[in-house]
Design a protein around this motif. Structure first.
Motif, mmCIF file in Angstrom:
data_model
loop_
_atom_site.group_PDB
_atom_site.id
_atom_site.type_symbol
_atom_site.label_atom_id
_atom_site.label_comp_id
_atom_site.label_asym_id
_atom_site.label_seq_id
_atom_site.Cartn_x
_atom_site.Cartn_y
_atom_site.Cartn_z
ATOM 1 N N SER A 161 0.832 -1.333 0.001
ATOM 2 C CA SER A 161 0.229 -0.175 0.014
ATOM 3 C C SER A 161 0.935 1.257 -0.035
ATOM 4 O O SER A 161 0.414 2.298 -0.446
ATOM 5 N N ARG A 162 2.164 1.219 0.658
ATOM 6 C CA ARG A 162 2.754 2.345 0.654
ATOM 7 C C ARG A 162 4.112 2.226 -0.178
ATOM 8 O O ARG A 162 4.820 2.988 -0.056
ATOM 9 N N HIS A 163 4.186 1.304 -1.109
ATOM 10 C CA HIS A 163 4.953 0.914 -2.082
ATOM 11 C C HIS A 163 6.471 0.874 -1.705
ATOM 12 O O HIS A 163 6.784 1.252 -0.563
ATOM 13 N N PHE A 164 7.210 0.145 -2.515
ATOM 14 C CA PHE A 164 8.707 0.004 -2.052
ATOM 15 C C PHE A 164 9.596 0.266 -3.280
ATOM 16 O O PHE A 164 9.115 0.087 -4.337
ATOM 17 N N ALA A 165 10.823 0.207 -2.855
ATOM 18 C CA ALA A 165 11.876 0.146 -3.945
ATOM 19 C C ALA A 165 13.069 -0.987 -3.504
ATOM 20 O O ALA A 165 13.509 -1.180 -2.376
ATOM 21 N N VAL A 166 13.466 -1.468 -4.451
ATOM 22 C CA VAL A 166 14.936 -2.431 -4.393
ATOM 23 C C VAL A 166 15.891 -2.142 -5.252
ATOM 24 O O VAL A 166 15.524 -1.775 -6.399
ATOM 25 N N LEU A 167 17.051 -1.596 -4.393
ATOM 26 C CA LEU A 167 17.965 -0.926 -5.139
ATOM 27 C C LEU A 167 19.331 -1.574 -4.840
ATOM 28 O O LEU A 167 19.581 -1.882 -3.844
ATOM 29 N N ALA A 168 20.199 -1.612 -5.921
ATOM 30 C CA ALA A 168 21.550 -2.307 -5.716
ATOM 31 C C ALA A 168 22.210 -2.127 -7.027
ATOM 32 O O ALA A 168 21.888 -1.913 -8.135
ATOM 33 N N ILE A 463 17.745 -1.865 0.340
ATOM 34 C CA ILE A 463 18.947 -1.238 -0.344
ATOM 35 C C ILE A 463 19.869 -2.463 -0.030
ATOM 36 O O ILE A 463 20.540 -2.572 0.806
ATOM 37 N N LEU A 464 20.462 -3.028 -1.399
ATOM 38 C CA LEU A 464 21.586 -3.996 -1.244
ATOM 39 C C LEU A 464 22.850 -3.066 -1.482
ATOM 40 O O LEU A 464 22.667 -1.975 -1.715
ATOM 41 N N LYS A 465 24.075 -3.595 -1.709
ATOM 42 C CA LYS A 465 25.206 -3.085 -1.976
ATOM 43 C C LYS A 465 25.146 -1.956 -3.007
ATOM 44 O O LYS A 465 24.754 -2.125 -4.024
ATOM 45 N N LEU A 466 25.330 -0.554 -2.511
ATOM 46 C CA LEU A 466 25.791 0.622 -3.492
ATOM 47 C C LEU A 466 26.908 0.973 -3.156
ATOM 48 O O LEU A 466 27.187 1.515 -2.068
ATOM 49 N N VAL A 467 27.747 1.020 -4.487
ATOM 50 C CA VAL A 467 29.273 1.630 -3.882
ATOM 51 C C VAL A 467 29.357 2.825 -4.543
ATOM 52 O O VAL A 467 30.202 3.663 -3.785
ATOM 53 N N LEU A 493 27.954 -3.917 2.787
ATOM 54 C CA LEU A 493 27.106 -5.150 2.483
ATOM 55 C C LEU A 493 27.893 -5.962 1.529
ATOM 56 O O LEU A 493 28.509 -5.481 0.601
ATOM 57 N N GLY A 494 27.426 -7.113 1.681
ATOM 58 C CA GLY A 494 28.234 -8.376 0.865
ATOM 59 C C GLY A 494 26.840 -8.807 -0.128
ATOM 60 O O GLY A 494 25.894 -8.079 0.055
ATOM 61 N N VAL A 495 27.056 -9.755 -1.146
ATOM 62 C CA VAL A 495 25.967 -10.221 -2.018
ATOM 63 C C VAL A 495 25.057 -10.842 -1.322
ATOM 64 O O VAL A 495 25.176 -11.542 -0.415
ATOM 65 N N GLY A 496 23.747 -10.332 -1.595
ATOM 66 C CA GLY A 496 22.610 -10.771 -1.108
ATOM 67 C C GLY A 496 22.457 -10.573 0.349
ATOM 68 O O GLY A 496 21.417 -10.778 0.970
ATOM 69 N N GLU A 497 23.003 -9.432 0.775
ATOM 70 C CA GLU A 497 22.778 -8.509 2.144
ATOM 71 C C GLU A 497 22.215 -7.341 1.727
ATOM 72 O O GLU A 497 22.444 -6.511 0.734
ATOM 73 N N ALA A 498 21.017 -6.932 2.796
ATOM 74 C CA ALA A 498 20.502 -5.518 2.711
ATOM 75 C C ALA A 498 20.267 -4.712 3.806
ATOM 76 O O ALA A 498 20.154 -5.324 5.028
ATOM 77 N N VAL A 499 20.067 -3.368 3.559
ATOM 78 C CA VAL A 499 19.675 -2.681 4.687
ATOM 79 C C VAL A 499 18.112 -2.451 4.332
ATOM 80 O O VAL A 499 17.871 -2.023 3.274
ATOM 81 N N ILE A 500 17.267 -2.699 5.210
ATOM 82 C CA ILE A 500 15.860 -2.577 5.158
ATOM 83 C C ILE A 500 15.316 -1.573 6.033
ATOM 84 O O ILE A 500 15.554 -1.495 7.151
#
Length: 556
Positions: A161-168, A463-467, A493-500
């Motif tokens: 309902s409040r929308h989301f983003a997946v960024l990496a 948000i997964l790894k952003l360099v 972050l490593g591969v497959g790890e995220a800050v939520i």
């Protein structure tokens, strides 16, 4: 709170949102991202996250003396003396106060209003407390990086309902994350998901008991709007005369077909438009008055005299249509993609093979159709207009219930600083979709190229790894929930790890996302190609063949 195994003691200055403590080495070193508990001055248990940990030695302070001085210090003092001068200092960020009313645990921490008192002991948070906090949700996404035994769930209502983003960045695991999310949504809450897939990453999406509906990406030119048609043809926004004639031809063909009682779509509609343009060109070339007749927006037949400059636009427009047939013919069809969307399934619309303008056109049509028909259905339901409800449901069965649209490579559809038909409808869903049960998920490996307004409307960010520092800063500017210290978490972050962070999770957390293939026995067809393996494939056979040919070529 357990009192027999403190991991440290609060030391130095503390505030309502941060404190520093000296680590007790006897109980082991807490890890970065670990959850801790200390009491504030009111005696409340405060939950905090370990943000930094550093080793210092009072005899060997940085900046004191040269290399020779340090070497002598190491040689002069015994190891025991040096060890006793060593301390491990850690900094923690406060998440909130843990509350219990009548013995019942409240899963969302309350704001902390008073500082933690220096001298208070610091403990690891109890597993059961963390499990209560992070188990509040319908969707199993992964496990805490710092506590692998604690599962992290997301609330589906709040996520959608409040929308989301997946960024990496590329290769960080965003496709795996989307696969896990869509599987959980469909399997656990019978969600209807529409996934716009520009690169065909999800064409083979599957898992045990999967409900996946692959949809071939096609466009019916007779159903799309003029702005979408112009984008499809690649007519520039400043080519006003060409766009004007496109409108005249488009409306005229539709009105003539309507009056003849014919329903024309797909490639037949393109042919009808080409024939109409050819008819108008002949009028200019073969008549004295050079007057054509077209139907305006009201359906009224109207005369217009063709000028020389008009002829150039008509010829160019015919070329556009010819190029569309030649280069895009496989995607032109009278089938209405919206009617192919099925409720309770992941509907994957495979856009691979299309140019970006074509992707934008189809995305705009799908987004507009979903929002418009869902609004019409809700309004009819509110007025108990069962006839309208039935008509809409028969043609578009998926709009009877809420829908989630996920746009992969969202920077294609909503580029920063540019406007196109898809951006318009993504923005409308971001602003208005919540009221009508239309959710939005945007996925991108290039956050700084995303439309500011749309990204800021996503209230949960995975948000997964952003360099790239510019990507990190841009994401921070677009989200009130991302603080300065979370930026360093994202970079580590490593591969497959995220800050939520955001509305769908109780408190921000660093999470190891489940592996879709290993943990959920699924497959989505994404991931990198093993280039070396493909190069080496068949190498031995080729070498053997070459050797045999060389032997045969030797003189007897």
């Amino acid at each position: 709170m357990e009192r027999d195994n403190p991991v440290g003691i609060v030391f130095g200055e503390s505030t309502t949102d941060h404190f520093t403590f000296i680590v007790n080495p006897k109980n082991g070193l807490p890890r970065f991202g670990e959850f801790l508990i200390a009491r504030n001055r009111d005696g409340d248990e405060v939950l905090a996250i370990l943000k930094s940990i550093r080793n210092v030695n009072w005899l060997m302070d940085a900046g004191r003396g040269s290399y020779d001085y340090v070497e002598k210090t190491v040689n002069v003092f015994s190891k025991g003396v040096l060890d006793k001068s060593e301390e491990i200092l850690a900094t923690a960020k406060v998440s909130g106060v843990l509350r219990r009313i009548s013995g019942e645990f409240l899963t969302k921490p309350a704001p902390n209003r008073v500082p933690i008192k220096p001298g208070e002991k610091v403990y690891l948070a109890r597993d059961e407390d963390l499990e209560r906090i992070f188990s509040q949700g319908h969707l199993r996404l992964g496990r805490l990086i710092a506590r692998e035994n604690v599962e992290v769930n997301l609330d589906a209502n709040r996520l959608v309902s409040r929308h989301f983003a997946v960024l990496a960045v590329t290769g960080a695991g965003k496709s795996n994350t989307i696969s896990v999310l869509t599987k959980e949504l469909v399997s656990n809450v019978n969600a209807t998901v529409v996934l716009l897939d520009p690169h065909g990453e999800y064409r083979h999406l599957s898992w045990p008991g999967a409900r996946v509906n692959p949809i071939k990406a096609t466009i019916d030119p007779g159903r799309i709007r003029l702005s979408e048609f112009a984008t499809l043809l690649g007519i520039a926004e400043n080519a006003s005369l060409q766009r004007r004639f496109l409108g005249l031809v488009y409306r005229t063909v539709r009105e003539e077909m309507r009056r003849k009682g014919r329903i024309v779509g797909g490639m037949d509609f393109i042919h009808e438009m080409e024939d109409k343009i050819e008819e108008w060109i002949r009028v200019y070339e073969n008549t004295d008055d050079k007057v054509i007749y077209y139907y305006d927006e009201r359906g009224i037949e109207t005369p217009r005299k063709i000028q020389a400059k008009d002829l150039d636009s008509l010829i160019r427009l015919k070329d556009y249509l010819s190029e569309l047939r030649a280069n895009f013919g496989e995607f032109i069809s009278p089938i209405n993609v919206l009617s192919e969307i099925r409720p309770g399934m992941v509907n994957v619309i495979d856009l691979s093979g299309m140019e970006e303008d074509q992707m934008i056109t189809l995305a705009s049509f799908v987004l507009r159709g979903i929002l418009k028909n869902r609004i019409d259905y809700i309004k009819a339901a509110r007025t108990n207009d069962r006839t309208t409800m039935r008509e809409i449901a028969e043609e578009y069965p998926a709009v009877k219930k809420p829908l989630l649209v996920i746009a992969e490579e969202a920077h294609i559809f909503a580029p920063r600083g540019e406007k196109n038909p898809a951006t318009l409808w993504l923005g409308k869903i971001a602003r208005e979709g919540r009221k009508f049960g239309v959710g939005l998920g945007i996925v991108s490996q290039r956050p700084k190229k995303l439309d500011d307004d749309i990204l800021s409307q996503t209230n949960t960010k995975i948000i997964l790894k952003l360099v790239e520092p510019n990507d990190q800063r841009y994401v921070q500017q677009a989200s009130e929930q991302i603080s300065e210290d979370l930026l360093s978490d994202i970079a580590s972050l490593g591969v497959g790890e995220a800050v939520i962070v955001g509305y769908a999770i109780t408190i921000p957390a660093m999470v190891k996302i489940y592996s879709f293939e290993k943990d959920m026995k699924g497959h989505y067809g994404g991931g990198d190609i093993d280039i070396v393996a493909e190069w080496l494939e068949g190498k031995d056979e080729e070498e053997n063949t070459t050797e045999e040919e060389a032997i045969k070529a030797l003189p007897l």
